[in-house]
Scaffold this active site. Structure first.
Site, PDB file in Angstrom:
ATOM      1  N   LYS A 114       0.840  -1.206   0.000  1.00 55.86           N
ATOM      2  CA  LYS A 114       0.000   0.000   0.000  1.00 55.86           C
ATOM      3  C   LYS A 114       0.873   1.254   0.000  1.00 55.86           C
ATOM      4  CE  LYS A 114      -4.119   1.406   2.477  1.00 55.86           C
ATOM      5  NZ  LYS A 114      -5.075   0.380   2.167  1.00 55.86           N
ATOM      6  N   ARG A 147      -3.418   2.902   8.827  1.00 61.19           N
ATOM      7  CA  ARG A 147      -3.716   1.599   8.197  1.00 61.19           C
ATOM      8  C   ARG A 147      -2.472   0.739   8.061  1.00 61.19           C
ATOM      9  NH1 ARG A 147      -8.613   2.290   4.906  1.00 61.19           N
ATOM     10  NH2 ARG A 147      -9.016   4.510   4.727  1.00 61.19           N
ATOM     11  N   GLY A 158      -7.936  -7.436   4.907  1.00 62.44           N
ATOM     12  CA  GLY A 158      -8.758  -7.479   6.122  1.00 62.44           C
ATOM     13  C   GLY A 158      -8.128  -8.215   7.286  1.00 62.44           C
ATOM     14  N   MET A 193      -5.418  -7.358   9.060  1.00 64.86           N
ATOM     15  CA  MET A 193      -4.836  -6.528  10.123  1.00 64.86           C
ATOM     16  C   MET A 193      -5.759  -5.345  10.395  1.00 64.86           C
ATOM     17  SD  MET A 193      -0.818  -6.780   9.397  1.00 64.86           S
ATOM     18  CE  MET A 193      -0.949  -6.591   7.656  1.00 64.86           C
ATOM     19  N   ARG A 229      -3.349  -1.519  -6.260  1.00 68.23           N
ATOM     20  CA  ARG A 229      -2.505  -2.698  -6.087  1.00 68.23           C
ATOM     21  C   ARG A 229      -2.844  -3.679  -7.209  1.00 68.23           C
ATOM     22  NH1 ARG A 229      -5.588  -4.948  -0.654  1.00 68.23           N
ATOM     23  NH2 ARG A 229      -7.625  -5.046  -1.616  1.00 68.23           N
ATOM     24  N   HIS A 288     -15.739  -9.405   1.359  1.00 64.90           N
ATOM     25  CA  HIS A 288     -14.634 -10.241   1.840  1.00 64.90           C
ATOM     26  C   HIS A 288     -14.694 -11.639   1.237  1.00 64.90           C
ATOM     27  CE1 HIS A 288     -12.778 -12.995   4.797  1.00 64.90           C
ATOM     28  NE2 HIS A 288     -11.822 -12.087   4.761  1.00 64.90           N
ATOM     29  N   ARG A 341       3.421 -48.054 -16.467  1.00 63.45           N
ATOM     30  CA  ARG A 341       3.674 -49.123 -15.482  1.00 63.45           C
ATOM     31  C   ARG A 341       2.894 -50.344 -15.945  1.00 63.45           C
ATOM     32  NH1 ARG A 341       2.902 -44.431 -11.903  1.00 63.45           N
ATOM     33  NH2 ARG A 341       4.704 -44.210 -10.521  1.00 63.45           N
ATOM     34  N   ARG A 350       7.707 -49.763 -18.903  1.00 67.15           N
ATOM     35  CA  ARG A 350       8.569 -50.324 -17.869  1.00 67.15           C
ATOM     36  C   ARG A 350       8.197 -51.779 -17.607  1.00 67.15           C
ATOM     37  NH1 ARG A 350       8.234 -47.871 -12.035  1.00 67.15           N
ATOM     38  NH2 ARG A 350       6.385 -49.179 -11.930  1.00 67.15           N
ATOM     39  N   GLU A 399      16.759 -45.010  -9.887  1.00 66.36           N
ATOM     40  CA  GLU A 399      15.961 -44.767  -8.684  1.00 66.36           C
ATOM     41  C   GLU A 399      16.630 -45.298  -7.421  1.00 66.36           C
ATOM     42  OE1 GLU A 399      12.063 -46.528  -9.329  1.00 66.36           O
ATOM     43  OE2 GLU A 399      12.900 -48.184 -10.445  1.00 66.36           O
ATOM     44  N   SER A 442      15.647 -42.715 -16.915  1.00 62.37           N
ATOM     45  CA  SER A 442      14.475 -41.990 -16.414  1.00 62.37           C
ATOM     46  C   SER A 442      14.562 -42.035 -14.892  1.00 62.37           C
ATOM     47  CB  SER A 442      13.187 -42.646 -16.915  1.00 62.37           C
ATOM     48  OG  SER A 442      12.087 -41.955 -16.375  1.00 62.37           O
ATOM     49  N   GLY A 487      13.514 -42.212 -11.363  1.00 60.63           N
ATOM     50  CA  GLY A 487      12.334 -42.598 -10.576  1.00 60.63           C
ATOM     51  C   GLY A 487      12.491 -41.938  -9.218  1.00 60.63           C
ATOM     52  N   THR A 488      12.059 -40.694  -9.143  1.00 59.27           N
ATOM     53  CA  THR A 488      12.358 -39.911  -7.929  1.00 59.27           C
ATOM     54  C   THR A 488      11.497 -40.326  -6.739  1.00 59.27           C
ATOM     55  OG1 THR A 488      11.005 -38.219  -8.945  1.00 59.27           O
ATOM     56  CG2 THR A 488      13.397 -37.894  -9.013  1.00 59.27           C
ATOM     57  N   ASN A 489      10.475 -41.146  -6.967  1.00 58.05           N
ATOM     58  CA  ASN A 489       9.721 -41.658  -5.809  1.00 58.05           C
ATOM     59  C   ASN A 489      10.601 -42.620  -5.031  1.00 58.05           C
ATOM     60  OD1 ASN A 489       7.546 -40.338  -6.995  1.00 58.05           O
ATOM     61  ND2 ASN A 489       6.770 -42.190  -7.975  1.00 58.05           N
ATOM     62  N   ASP A 490      11.125 -43.624  -5.742  1.00 55.25           N
ATOM     63  CA  ASP A 490      11.997 -44.589  -5.070  1.00 55.25           C
ATOM     64  C   ASP A 490      13.324 -43.955  -4.685  1.00 55.25           C
ATOM     65  OD1 ASP A 490      10.851 -47.154  -4.571  1.00 55.25           O
ATOM     66  OD2 ASP A 490      10.552 -47.332  -6.726  1.00 55.25           O
ATOM     67  N   CYS A 536      10.299 -39.497 -14.143  1.00 57.04           N
ATOM     68  CA  CYS A 536       8.913 -39.952 -14.184  1.00 57.04           C
ATOM     69  C   CYS A 536       8.337 -40.165 -12.780  1.00 57.04           C
ATOM     70  CB  CYS A 536       8.783 -41.211 -15.028  1.00 57.04           C
ATOM     71  SG  CYS A 536       9.716 -42.597 -14.356  1.00 57.04           S
ATOM     72  N   TYR A 593      13.333 -34.269 -20.534  1.00 59.62           N
ATOM     73  CA  TYR A 593      11.872 -34.213 -20.382  1.00 59.62           C
ATOM     74  C   TYR A 593      11.461 -34.515 -18.945  1.00 59.62           C
ATOM     75  CZ  TYR A 593      11.723 -39.337 -20.353  1.00 59.62           C
ATOM     76  OH  TYR A 593      11.901 -40.647 -20.029  1.00 59.62           O
TER      77      TYR A 593
HETATM   78  C1  PEP Z   1       9.582 -43.929  -9.057  1.00 63.37           C
HETATM   79  O1  PEP Z   1      10.035 -44.701  -8.230  1.00 63.37           O
HETATM   80  O2  PEP Z   1       9.791 -42.699  -9.031  1.00 63.37           O
HETATM   81  C2  PEP Z   1       8.706 -44.413 -10.127  1.00 63.37           C
HETATM   82  C3  PEP Z   1       8.273 -43.599 -11.057  1.00 63.37           C
HETATM   83  O3  PEP Z   1       8.313 -45.700 -10.077  1.00 63.37           O
HETATM   84  P1  PEP Z   1       7.174 -46.243  -9.099  1.00 63.37           P
HETATM   85  O4  PEP Z   1       6.484 -45.055  -8.515  1.00 63.37           O
HETATM   86  O5  PEP Z   1       6.302 -47.065  -9.944  1.00 63.37           O
HETATM   87  O6  PEP Z   1       7.970 -47.047  -8.113  1.00 63.37           O
HETATM   88 MG    MG Z   2      10.039 -46.815  -8.649  1.00 63.71          MG
END
Ligand code: PEP
Ligand code: MG
Length: 900
Positions: A25, A94, A103, A105, A361, A479, A587, A643, A770, A789, A791-794, A856, A876
């Site tokens: 403000k 203000r 609103g 404060m 604003r 509001h 999968r 896979r 992974e 690729s 596998g960032t989950n594992d 992935c 990718y």
């Molecule tokens: C992973 O591990 O990131 C993955 C994509 O494989 P999943 O989730 O099937 O284990």
């Molecule tokens: Mg996995």
């Protein structure tokens, strides 16, 4: 040190780029002043003073001298004096944080009005009633905001002081037979002011300060303290605003929109914030103070013909009532848009036919409006393509992909009531009447519609968990409307047919009564309310020209490719419509649970010799071939990463007696043998057990069957004239020999199929990365891989050692205690897991320069992670089909941010 920045009469110490120091403000008031726009003179106390005050509970040295000097500057410009008996200056005090917190404060208006300065203001305004009205408003606001909330005084009567004073007012009106505040005379208001003061002193044990300076210092401290008020903290938590920012305080000459019929107040947007149309849009009220518009007590008039709603259609617009002032306002609007290159949210006051701007604003807008405004401004030459892309948040995009009420369902439903369409889209849910109940029902996993007379900042936690919000009162800038729009929530306001009974937790509409828990549906785009659950449908993005244009620009700007994770043909087509350039993860395990397949699968697992295992697994071949045919067809010629089987085998085993009995018949072996085989397959740590490539290494017939199915499907499609491109991916590889082992089988099968079908096709073989070891030995693995690729989950699971299935047992506690910043399974842990990704990329490319690298895991749909993957040089990201447009935009934004 400079604690205060002045503005007035065309000069300002500050500027728009100082939001951190002056708050949004304050910075914009300074900027507007510099632009020559009429702004009441004033000054901004910096956020640094707030943080100092929070820490030391006192002000820095010299602060009071700077206040006196700045006040003096305003007095000179206005030719008035603060606290003067003859010609008093009144100010507003203000808050103003770096990021708007509507609103949340406190504000104190009419500061400087005391029993001594009253005659002077009467002489200035010539309106005794107006002055006593301002005085009683000040007393009420001050006792509530400063004395009770900030100074912590509590009423000996055990109720809020504001409520107590409201009671005095109601009592008085009753005794005089008056039903409306506007009928109170100057004498009535004078009498009420002294009654208020008496009550305050007796209830709070301290007198209302009838002294201008005391009022000013009390108000400044109260605004600072409101930074740590409950609702401000809740809002910061939801919006991720850091606690250490603090708020600035703006002290500014009061201008009055309630000085008779030639005065007014209003709020406006330079473009329609719900649709994005390039029309000046707003609301105003004659003879009113700013708070009256937002509070939703009176239905505001439309600013012009484009701002009318069904509620305000009969009310005169400002354009009709006061074309001269409207014209000035319209010019200010154009000047501000051209200057800021963005849609602005404005507050203005007209005091005796003179226009004053109180705020500008960046206007909050919903997703549809954000996209349209950015695309229009690009066409108008106001912003560049990169600016247009950066204007749209991925949440905006997410929002327009949200559901709306199905038109067919709506056609056959009876409208229960209609209000103002404040937040578009559709929502249904169980009705509740308080923010607390909203939280309770939400905790039970229910969809909720929160119904209120009007919402206040105290309701934000309940609004946040609701699918939709419905209020009986309020306009498009109330509001409820502002907050819902900011969050992209479905919202209907000003639905005046609602009679809410809070005691019974029910609402009556005409002769229908609904109780807590009943289901209703809202159409936030039309304002219609329905007394039952109507089906919702996904939006038509194909025909949305603004969305399509945004996607085109994103695609031109990004360098990352976007793929989708899916294992179903329909989803693959959907993903392609959303712009996916291939499948990053198909999968295959989900494909084995249908009844005809699971028994063959079980037979394969429980077989003890190679021959019977092969016989069992080959029963699955035709099914798999069909699966792959459909997916490869939907995506051709884009690549499809398939896979091979990944999860621990025991996931497929029979659990119940009847399943075991039926398997024993199919396989012609006794149940005891099956039970003992199941027991032998049991693992203590299945996630680290016999899964991933270890399955294919032990049982190559699985790899062979799956490869054969992939290549036969490819051959069939080739013969049909398509050009499919399968990428065969091996899961959970930790060393190069594992991959070489599997690769050999795959290449073998490919050759066999090519020979027997007499056809050549392209394919590639690669691996998931992974496991930490795979990252560290990526140079070795890359020598036998065409692609990686991640596998960032594992990889997150194995790097942190957090079980991905059980992390909820302790993660919320970790986040709460700030041991971890957020869920690493949602947004990539850049310092740990991310570092391994970097190592994997760098080492992989060191031995294989042509290596194609993607990701992935779930992080492929998370904007922050996408930015990281872009920076790390991946080719990718792959995410769920509905996240594809979001990933396309995120990738473009990442390219802009990282200057590539
Ligand atoms: C992973 O591990 O990131 C993955 C994509 O494989 P999943 O989730 O099937 O284990
Ligand atoms: Mg996995």
């Amino acid at each position: 040190m400079k604690f205060i920045y002045n503005f007035g009469e065309g000069n300002a110490d500050g500027a728009a780029n100082q939001k951190g120091l002056l708050g949004g403000k304050g910075a914009n008031l300074a900027e507007m002043t510099r632009l020559g726009i009429p702004v009441p003179p004033g000054f901004t106390i910096t956020t640094e003073v707030c943080t100092y005050y929070m820490k030391h509970n006192t002000y820095p040295k010299d602060f009071d001298t700077q206040i006196a000097t700045s006040l003096n500057k305003i007095e000179k410009i206005m030719n008035q004096r603060f606290g003067s008996v003859e010609n008093p200056l009144l100010v507003s005090v203000r808050s103003g944080a770096r990021q708007s917190m509507p609103g949340m404060m406190e504000t104190v208006l009419n500061v400087g009005l005391t029993k001594d300065t009253i005659p002077g203001l009467i002489a200035q305004s010539g309106d005794k009633r107006f002055v006593y009205d301002a005085y009683r408003r000040l007393i009420m606001m001050y006792s509530d905001v400063v004395m009770e909330k900030a100074q912590g005084l509590t009423s000996k009567n055990g109720i809020d002081i504001r409520e107590e004073l409201e009671g005095v007012l109601t009592e008085y009106k009753k005794s005089k037979g008056i039903d409306d505040d506007t009928k109170l005379t100057a004498e009535d208001l004078k009498f009420l002011s002294s009654k208020f003061k008496e009550h305050i002193e007796s209830a709070l044990g301290k007198a209302f300060p009838d002294n201008a300076k005391d009022q000013l210092w009390g108000a400044i401290a109260a605004v600072f303290k409101s930074w740590n008020g409950k609702r401000a903290k809740t809002y910061r938590h939801i919006e991720n605003i850091p606690d250490e920012w603090g708020t600035a305080v703006n002290v500014q000459t009061m201008v009055f929109g309630n000085m008779g019929e030639s005065s007014a107040t209003g709020v406006a947007f330079t473009r329609n914030p719900a649709t994005g149309e390039n029309h000046f849009y707003g609301e105003w009220l004659a003879n009113a103070q700013g708070e009256d518009v937002v509070a939703g007590i009176r239905t505001p008039n439309p600013l012009n013909v484009n701002s009318t709603t069904s509620e305000s259609i009969h009310l005169p617009s400002l354009e009709q009532e006061n074309p001269k002032i409207y014209d000035v306002l319209d010019k200010v609007k154009n000047q501000l848009e051209v200057h800021y290159h963005d849609m602005q949210d404005l507050e203005f006051t007209i005091q005796k036919d003179r226009l004053w701007m109180l705020q500008t604003r960046t206007g909050k807008r919903n997703g549809a409006a954000a996209i349209r405004i950015a695309m229009d401004m690009l066409d108008e030459g106001l912003i560049s393509e990169d600016e247009a892309l950066m204007r749209i948040s991925t949440d905006h995009l997410d929002e327009i992909m949200h559901e709306t009420v199905h038109p067919e369902a709506e056609k056959n439903a009876d409208v229960l009531a209609t209000g103002l369409p404040a937040g578009p889209g559709g929502a249904f849910g169980h009705i509740v009447f308080t923010a607390e109940d909203a939280e309770k029902w939400h905790a039970l996993g229910k969809n909720i519609i929160l119904i209120r007379n009007e919402t206040s900042p105290e309701d934000v936690h309940g609004m946040h968990v609701s699918s939709g919000i419905l209020t009986a009162k309020g306009g498009m800038t109330s509001h409820a409307a502002l907050v819902a729009r900011g969050w992209g929530k479905c919202c209907i306001v000003g639905c005046s047919d609602l009679q809410i009974n809070l005691k019974n937790k029910s609402v009556s509409i005409h002769n229908i009564t609904l109780k807590e828990g009943d289901i209703i549906t809202l159409n936030g785009s039309s304002g219609n309310v329905y007394a039952n659950e109507l089906s919702l449908e996904k939006p038509d993005l194909k025909n949305n020209q603004y969305f399509n244009k945004l996607m085109d620009i994103s695609d031109r700007r990004r360098t990352l490719k976007i793929r989708a994770n899916t294992d179903r043909e329909e989803d693959a087509s959907q993903a392609r419509q959303f712009g996916a350039e291939g499948i990053g993860l198909c999968r295959t395990e989900h494909m084995f649970f249908e009844p005809e397949r699971i028994s063959a699968m079980r037979e394969m697992i429980l077989s003890t010799d190679k021959e019977s295992r092969r016989n069992a697994v080959m029963k699955l071949l035709p099914f798999q071939r069909d699966d792959f045919y459909g997916i490869l067809k939907a995506m051709a010629p884009f690549p499809v990463t398939i896979r091979l089987l990944d999860p621990p085998l025991h996931e497929f085993l029979p659990h119940t007696d009847s399943q075991i009995n039926s398997l024993s018949k199919d396989m012609n072996v006794p149940t005891s043998e099956i039970t003992s085989r199941i027991a032998a397959l049991h693992e203590s740590n299945p996630m680290l057990g016999h899964r991933g490539c270890r399955l294919g290494v032990m049982y190559p017939e699985i790899t062979e069957m799956q490869s054969q199915a992939i290549f036969e499907a490819t051959t069939k499609l080739k013969k049909e004239g398509l050009n499919p491109f399968p990428e065969v991916m091996i899961p959970l590889v930790g060393s190069a020999p594992e991959l070489s082992n599997q690769r050999k089988h795959i290449i073998n099968i490919a050759k066999k199929v090519q020979q027997s079908e007499s056809i050549q096709f392209d394919y590639s073989v690669g691996t998931m990365i992974e496991l930490p070891r795979a990252c560290i030995t990526a140079n070795e693995i890359a020598e036998v891989a065409e692609f990686f690729s991640f596998g960032t989950n594992d990889l997150t699971q194995t790097t942190y050692g957090f079980s991905r299935d059980d992390v909820s047992t302790f993660l919320p506690y970790y986040i709460d205690k700030n041991i971890i910043k957020g869920d690493p399974f949602q947004s990539i842990d850049q310092n740990g897991v991310g570092e391994l990704v970097k190592i994997g990329v760098q080492k992989g490319r060191s031995t294989n320069a042509n290596l194609k690298i993607g990701i992935c895991g779930e992080h492929g749909g998370d904007p922050k992670s996408i930015s990281f993957f872009h920076k790390t040089g991946l080719n990718y990201v792959s995410c769920s089909p509905f996240r594809v447009p979001i990933a396309r935009l995120s990738a473009a934004q990442a390219a802009i941010l990282h200057n590539l």
